[in-house]
Design a protein around this motif. Structure first.
Motif, PDB file in Angstrom:
ATOM      1  N   ALA A 390      16.980   5.800   8.739  1.00 29.82           N
ATOM      2  CA  ALA A 390      16.831   4.406   9.192  1.00 29.82           C
ATOM      3  C   ALA A 390      15.388   3.897   9.182  1.00 29.82           C
ATOM      4  N   LYS A 391      14.437   4.683   9.638  1.00 28.25           N
ATOM      5  CA  LYS A 391      13.059   4.166   9.658  1.00 28.25           C
ATOM      6  C   LYS A 391      12.265   4.623   8.427  1.00 28.25           C
ATOM      7  N   GLY A 392      12.961   5.223   7.472  1.00 28.21           N
ATOM      8  CA  GLY A 392      12.283   5.772   6.306  1.00 28.21           C
ATOM      9  C   GLY A 392      11.746   4.694   5.373  1.00 28.21           C
ATOM     10  N   GLN A 393      10.738   5.073   4.572  1.00 27.14           N
ATOM     11  CA  GLN A 393      10.135   4.141   3.610  1.00 27.14           C
ATOM     12  C   GLN A 393      10.152   4.793   2.234  1.00 27.14           C
ATOM     13  N   LEU A 394      10.774   4.103   1.294  1.00 29.94           N
ATOM     14  CA  LEU A 394      10.817   4.613  -0.083  1.00 29.94           C
ATOM     15  C   LEU A 394      10.062   3.650  -0.976  1.00 29.94           C
ATOM     16  N   PHE A 395       9.079   4.178  -1.726  1.00 31.91           N
ATOM     17  CA  PHE A 395       8.377   3.356  -2.704  1.00 31.91           C
ATOM     18  C   PHE A 395       8.948   3.717  -4.063  1.00 31.91           C
ATOM     19  N   VAL A 396       9.347   2.711  -4.812  1.00 30.74           N
ATOM     20  CA  VAL A 396       9.981   2.995  -6.099  1.00 30.74           C
ATOM     21  C   VAL A 396       9.095   2.456  -7.229  1.00 30.74           C
ATOM     22  N   SER A 397       8.862   3.322  -8.217  1.00 32.59           N
ATOM     23  CA  SER A 397       7.993   2.940  -9.330  1.00 32.59           C
ATOM     24  C   SER A 397       8.744   2.027 -10.297  1.00 32.59           C
ATOM     25  N   ASN A 398       7.957   1.368 -11.147  1.00 34.37           N
ATOM     26  CA  ASN A 398       8.558   0.515 -12.176  1.00 34.37           C
ATOM     27  C   ASN A 398       9.087   1.366 -13.321  1.00 34.37           C
ATOM     28  N   THR A 431      -0.575   2.832  -4.080  1.00 36.52           N
ATOM     29  CA  THR A 431       0.161   1.865  -3.254  1.00 36.52           C
ATOM     30  C   THR A 431       1.122   2.608  -2.322  1.00 36.52           C
ATOM     31  N   ALA A 432       1.785   3.634  -2.856  1.00 34.34           N
ATOM     32  CA  ALA A 432       2.729   4.404  -2.029  1.00 34.34           C
ATOM     33  C   ALA A 432       1.978   5.137  -0.910  1.00 34.34           C
ATOM     34  N   LEU A 433       0.751   5.556  -1.192  1.00 33.87           N
ATOM     35  CA  LEU A 433      -0.028   6.223  -0.140  1.00 33.87           C
ATOM     36  C   LEU A 433      -0.488   5.214   0.913  1.00 33.87           C
ATOM     37  N   GLY A 434      -0.761   3.978   0.491  1.00 38.15           N
ATOM     38  CA  GLY A 434      -1.061   2.922   1.467  1.00 38.15           C
ATOM     39  C   GLY A 434       0.138   2.716   2.383  1.00 38.15           C
ATOM     40  N   MET A 435       1.339   2.694   1.787  1.00 37.20           N
ATOM     41  CA  MET A 435       2.573   2.582   2.585  1.00 37.20           C
ATOM     42  C   MET A 435       2.646   3.729   3.592  1.00 37.20           C
ATOM     43  N   THR A 436       2.357   4.938   3.124  1.00 37.79           N
ATOM     44  CA  THR A 436       2.453   6.127   3.982  1.00 37.79           C
ATOM     45  C   THR A 436       1.450   6.041   5.134  1.00 37.79           C
ATOM     46  N   ALA A 437       0.238   5.540   4.832  1.00 34.12           N
ATOM     47  CA  ALA A 437      -0.810   5.491   5.863  1.00 34.12           C
ATOM     48  C   ALA A 437      -0.434   4.561   7.014  1.00 34.12           C
ATOM     49  N   VAL A 438       0.450   3.607   6.763  1.00 36.01           N
ATOM     50  CA  VAL A 438       0.871   2.690   7.838  1.00 36.01           C
ATOM     51  C   VAL A 438       1.748   3.418   8.860  1.00 36.01           C
ATOM     52  N   ALA A 439       2.569   4.350   8.397  1.00 35.46           N
ATOM     53  CA  ALA A 439       3.459   5.075   9.318  1.00 35.46           C
ATOM     54  C   ALA A 439       3.635   6.514   8.823  1.00 35.46           C
ATOM     55  N   PRO A 440       2.581   7.349   8.939  1.00 37.00           N
ATOM     56  CA  PRO A 440       2.674   8.705   8.374  1.00 37.00           C
ATOM     57  C   PRO A 440       3.695   9.591   9.079  1.00 37.00           C
ATOM     58  N   GLU A 441       4.080   9.201  10.284  1.00 37.42           N
ATOM     59  CA  GLU A 441       5.042  10.016  11.033  1.00 37.42           C
ATOM     60  C   GLU A 441       6.470   9.820  10.516  1.00 37.42           C
ATOM     61  N   ARG A 442       6.665   8.780   9.725  1.00 40.29           N
ATOM     62  CA  ARG A 442       8.020   8.488   9.231  1.00 40.29           C
ATOM     63  C   ARG A 442       8.307   9.252   7.950  1.00 40.29           C
ATOM     64  N   GLN A 443       9.548   9.106   7.479  1.00 40.90           N
ATOM     65  CA  GLN A 443       9.907   9.653   6.177  1.00 40.90           C
ATOM     66  C   GLN A 443       9.290   8.729   5.116  1.00 40.90           C
ATOM     67  N   ASN A 444       8.430   9.290   4.254  1.00 39.55           N
ATOM     68  CA  ASN A 444       7.784   8.493   3.201  1.00 39.55           C
ATOM     69  C   ASN A 444       8.022   9.166   1.862  1.00 39.55           C
ATOM     70  N   ILE A 445       8.658   8.446   0.951  1.00 42.49           N
ATOM     71  CA  ILE A 445       8.994   9.039  -0.350  1.00 42.49           C
ATOM     72  C   ILE A 445       8.576   8.096  -1.476  1.00 42.49           C
ATOM     73  N   LEU A 446       8.114   8.696  -2.561  1.00 45.53           N
ATOM     74  CA  LEU A 446       7.809   7.941  -3.777  1.00 45.53           C
ATOM     75  C   LEU A 446       8.700   8.473  -4.892  1.00 45.53           C
ATOM     76  N   LEU A 447       9.388   7.561  -5.582  1.00 49.25           N
ATOM     77  CA  LEU A 447      10.215   7.934  -6.738  1.00 49.25           C
ATOM     78  C   LEU A 447       9.503   7.380  -7.973  1.00 49.25           C
ATOM     79  N   ILE A 448       9.078   8.275  -8.878  1.00 51.01           N
ATOM     80  CA  ILE A 448       8.160   7.848  -9.938  1.00 51.01           C
ATOM     81  C   ILE A 448       8.388   8.634 -11.232  1.00 51.01           C
TER      82      ILE A 448
END
Ligand SMILES: Cc1ncc(C[n+]2csc(CCOP(=O)(O)OP(=O)(O)O)c2C)c(N)n1
Length: 574
Positions: A390-398, A431-448
């Motif tokens: 629920a609180k996870g963040q996924l960054f998806v590449s182009n 950019t995905a690492l910037g996302m992670t730095a906002v909430a490093p305690e959460r689930q942070n994933i990059l699909l690339i």
């Protein structure tokens, strides 16, 4: 007062203004001309600073911070090509409405155009990609000049955040000595409060829209990046009208956590099967067009019997189709709330049910084809989507990653982000690492994919330096997989491979080693799932590499398309 104190007082007043404008984070790249700005920001307790040597990564990192936190973020660099390296991230920020505050430092005027080192024309450097350029005056003190410096700082972040949000650029000519006086007391001017209202329509305008939309066979199409809160409003509107809702994955409608039957998955997979019977009377579009190409082609094919409305909250005319008969410039959420308060008669449910039948046919076909397959890029992407919390963040590449999600994803609950302003494959890791730095305690994933990963390997240093626990799921098909789906695929292999396939033959386990990431070569879907489950409990900086095959992707996709066509045909014959 000596020149060091003048410099310090002037820049402190600007930084105080910057704080007042809502900037709480700054990404600094080292250099000499920027010494005073960098040091004063570093000493400012209300502003968190990050340091990244590569300005291109720094700017994308700031983009990720700002995009995720929805706050303005400052960038600071020295003179010369340092600033030019910000370019791609600024273009993306402008196109995707991210409020970056770019602070470049420069030679004073007497050292411009005279062959001084590290000097180039920095005026209007970012041209139309920023909404405001300010050439700051040389540091001076006195009440008037300090008020000026504070005022410019105060309007920097505020202007960037004003609709349409976009980056702003302030260029500071600075003379030597460049070191500030760190003993001086910082500027104490009180903050400026900005009060701005929403762009709303009148009751008469709303009633007109209600009368034109209600009880019509309509479709809502939502594109662009949205927050989960905005996504909820789109869903409510679809439910009130009883219309199907087709959304871009980044609109976060499918990942809003609301299990609404009005929200349709897999639109790219059924849009090319939409018969004339499915032609709507009304299409209401919000924001950009979704990533799904078949949806765009279908919208384009609709005849004049369909009336198009475009809601562009940024006051622009983002209608690639050029079909909108009514362009609505209003805040999306206010507009929806106003419409909801007046809507009385929804469209009969039979209209929605016809769309649901198509979605179901695709879903059944997918279960029989892609979901039944073993580990590959498509099943790996879907597994990542399914493992989000629920609180996870996924960054998806182009390129293909966002298309895999768009085609195969079903409803879920998490936050999905990407760089879809200009669709570059650059700066994705940062950019995905910037996302992670906002909430490093959460689930942070990059699909690339592997080329996008290669493009921004420098960004990995940010993970190492700041201990950012990003899980990178790397879909490695050794080159640009997307081109095997495009018309270029018909070229001879000796033309295709060197120019479009572009294999890079990199051993990413060594890349992981270089930057201190854990590395796992994934050999089954079970193993990928286990790694993702483990990362939920204990997030870490790691690369999970999935080996793909460009040829196998195409073969599997063709099988999926054939299975879907057969299912839809049997649906129509039933
Ligand atoms: C900065 C930039 N350069 C070039 C492109 C053109 N381009 C689009 S997709 C792509 C290939 C991407 O390969 P990869 O990241 O491995 O993903 P895949 O296609 O294999 O899914 C390229 C070169 C782009 N979008 N952005």
């Amino acid at each position: 007062m000596n020149s060091q104190q003048v410099l310090t007082e002037y820049l402190s007043a600007f930084i105080n203004g910057l704080k007042s404008s809502g900037v709480q984070q700054a990404v600094i790249s080292p250099g000499s001309r920027s010494t005073s700005l960098a040091l004063l920001l570093h000493r400012e307790p209300a502003i968190q600073t990050f340091v990244e040597v590569d300005e291109r990564s720094a700017a994308f990192f700031a983009l990720g911070l700002s995009k995720t936190s929805e706050q303005p973020v400052a960038l600071v660099c020295t003179s010369g090509t340092a600033a030019a390296n910000y370019y791609p991230a600024i273009c993306e920020a402008n196109a995707s409405h991210v409020p970056l505050v770019v602070l470049t430092t420069d030679r004073p005027h007497e050292l411009r155009q005279v062959g001084a080192p590290q000097a180039m024309d920095q005026l209007q450097l970012f041209q139309s990609h920023v909404k405001l350029f300010v050439e700051m005056a040389l540091p001076e003190t006195g009440e008037e000049m300090l008020n000026y410096a504070f005022w410019q700082g105060a309007r920097s972040g505020a202007t960037a955040q004003q609709v349409p949000m976009a980056p702003v650029h302030f260029n500071f000519p600075l003379r030597e000595p460049l070191l500030p006086d760190l003993e001086m007391v910082s500027d104490q001017r009180p903050p400026v409060k900005v009060v701005s209202g929403e762009n709303t329509l009148s009751n008469t305008q709303i009633m007109e829209l209600v009368n034109q939309w209600q009880q019509k066979k309509g479709v809502l199409v939502v594109g662009g990046t949205c927050t989960k809160e905005a996504a909820q409003w789109f869903i409510q509107l679809a439910q009130a009208l009883n219309w199907p809702l087709i959304a871009d994955p980044l609109a976060n409608v499918l990942t809003s956590g609301t299990d609404s039957s009005h929200v349709l998955s897999h639109s790219d997979l059924f849009a090319n099967h939409l018969s004339e019977k499915m032609a709507p009377e009304v299409v209401v579009r919000f924001g950009q067009l979704p990533v799904a190409k078949n949806v765009m082609l279908w919208l384009k094919s609709l005849t004049a019997k369909t009336t198009f409305y475009l809601v562009d909250a940024n006051g622009q005319w983002q209608d690639q189709l050029k079909r909108a008969q009514t362009v609505i410039h209003a805040s999306e959420t206010s507009l929806i709330q106003q419409i909801l308060s007046q809507l009385e008669q929804p469209t009969p449910i039979s209209w929605l049910n016809r769309w649901k039948a198509l979605e179901n046919a695709v879903q059944t076909a997918l279960v029989e084809s892609v979901l039944a397959a073993e580990l590959n890029e498509m099943t790996a992407s879907l597994t990542v989507h399914q493992q989000m919390v629920a609180k996870g963040q996924l960054f998806v590449s182009n390129s293909m990653p966002i298309r895999y999600l768009d085609r195969f994803m079903t409803k879920q609950n998490y936050r999905l982000l990407g760089n879809r302003g200009i669709n570059g494959i650059d700066g994705i890791v940062s950019t995905a690492l910037g996302m992670t730095a906002v909430a490093p305690e959460r689930q942070n994933i990059l699909l690339i994919g592997d080329l996008a990963m290669y493009h921004d390997m420098n960004g990995l240093l940010l993970a190492k330096r700041y201990g950012l626990p990003l899980t990178i799921v790397l879909l490695n098909n050794n080159g640009g997989g997307i081109f095997s789906f495009l018309s270029q695929r018909t070229l001879r292999a000796d033309d295709f491979e060197p120019i479009f396939g572009t294999p890079i033959d990199l051993d990413f386990s060594l890349v992981a080693q270089l930057y201190g990431a854990e590395y796992t070569k994934i050999s089954s879907l079970e193993q990928l799932k286990d790694c993702l489950v483990a990362a939920k409990i204990k997030p870490k900086f790691q690369i999970l590499e999935v080996t793909g095959s460009r040829q196998a992707n195409v073969a599997l996709y063709e099988k999926i398309i054939t299975t879907i066509a057969a299912k839809i045909e049997s649906l129509e014959n039933a």
